[in-house]
Design an enzyme around this catalytic site. Structure first.
Site, mmCIF file in Angstrom:
data_model
loop_
_atom_site.group_PDB
_atom_site.id
_atom_site.type_symbol
_atom_site.label_atom_id
_atom_site.label_comp_id
_atom_site.label_asym_id
_atom_site.label_seq_id
_atom_site.Cartn_x
_atom_site.Cartn_y
_atom_site.Cartn_z
ATOM 1 N N GLU A 39 49.037 36.737 39.027
ATOM 2 C CA GLU A 39 50.495 36.686 38.987
ATOM 3 C C GLU A 39 51.166 37.926 39.576
ATOM 4 O OE1 GLU A 39 51.332 35.848 34.889
ATOM 5 O OE2 GLU A 39 51.273 33.682 35.227
ATOM 6 N N GLU B 292 27.929 35.675 29.371
ATOM 7 C CA GLU B 292 28.497 36.902 28.805
ATOM 8 C C GLU B 292 27.430 37.832 28.244
ATOM 9 O OE1 GLU B 292 29.773 36.363 24.257
ATOM 10 O OE2 GLU B 292 31.003 35.181 25.634
#
Length: 308
Positions: free
Chosen positions: A89, A120
């Site tokens: 963004e 992860e």
């Protein structure tokens, strides 16, 4: 059904049962939503308590970008998805180069949409990914609700060895600062509404921190004037309308005057703004901005000194 190779006990407040929501499955719909909302309202205060640490992270990021470096986000699961969203963004909001903020997500792009098993837990993959791209002077911000995600910690350690400053955002204040981390931002969001569901309060805190971190960094880099977005170019009709509106807000001048100034400045909002506020011609306005790293107020001060 797949069985994990090993089990790890995570000692974090987010894994504990929340005494305020033990009967949530017996509540009405409004009761459930009220309980969630009551917990969510605790998050801003928890974030406020770590603002000094967050300020250090902002200063590291500003230093990195001023020096021609980059900011890297590293996360897994919810943390990585929020980091990817924040990085994406910034380009349309502040007209920054797309490689200024780079998000690294355990498991790669596929893991943004669906879970990738064991991604992860791979500290070597995190280390290898960051070691390949991080340069001395960069800033790397890891996000791990538990404070222990191996992919993230491996990435931070490799980044530190490469000469980058590093930070870690977690929801586990009781955990020690990991090796290779310069600034630890440990938010005390406490037990989740649903035990272990770190997409809830821990994720909300991470979203607040990321938004504040990147916005403060942009402000420090001169990407705003007052509280207005001024680092944009009018590349289509909608953006031209928005930039004219911003110019009117900042200067109090007519739509026609602002439109003319934007045209004269070649669609560059900052140049048009400095031109209108200082009375200098567009060329001198652009030069003053260039000399002051794009900071509108500093450019205006320079032009006033010259005029004086």
């Amino acid at each position: 059904m797949s069985v994990p190779c090993q089990a790890v006990h995570v000692d974090s407040p987010t894994e504990q049962r929340n005494p305020r929501t033990t009967d949530i499955d017996l509540m009405s719909t409004m009761g459930i939503l009220g309980a969630i909302n009551a917990e969510d309202r605790r998050v801003p205060d928890a974030v406020a308590a770590v603002l000094p640490q967050l300020a250090r992270a902002v200063d590291y990021a500003v230093e990195a970008l001023h020096g021609g470096g980059r900011v890297h986000y590293v996360g897994a699961g919810t943390s990585g998805r929020l980091a990817t969203l924040d990085a994406a963004e910034l380009v349309p909001t502040f007209n920054v180069p797309p490689d200024w903020f780079v998000a690294h997500h355990a498991g790669g792009e596929k893991a943004l949409r669906q879970a990738v098993e064991n991604a992860e837990d791979d500290d070597e993959a995190g280390a290898a990914e960051l070691a390949a791209v991080v340069r001395p002077g960069d800033f790397v911000l890891g996000l791990a609700a538990s404070g222990r995600t191996p992919f993230v910690l491996g990435a931070l350690q490799a980044s530190s060895r490469a000469g980058a400053h590093t930070g870690l955002v977690s929801a586990n204040p009781s955990a020690a600062k990991p090796a290779g981390v310069d600034v630890l931002i440990a938010v005390a969001t406490g037990a989740e509404v649903i035990a272990g569901s770190t997409r809830m309060k821990a994720g909300t805190a991470q979203k607040l921190i990321l938004t504040a971190f990147s916005t403060a960094t942009m402000i420090k880099l001169g990407k705003t004037y007052s509280n207005l977005m001024v680092s944009m170019r009018a590349t289509n009709a909608k953006l031209r309308g928005r930039t004219i509106r911003i110019l009117q807000e900042a200067t109090g001048m007519t739509m026609a005057d602002c439109s003319d100034a934007l045209t004269e400045a070649g669609g560059d909002l900052k140049t048009a703004l400095v031109h209108l506020l200082s009375g200098s011609d567009v060329g001198r306005a652009a030069e003053a901005l260039e000399a002051n790293g794009g900071h509108v107020r500093k450019a205006l001060d320079t032009l006033r000194l010259r005029a004086g």
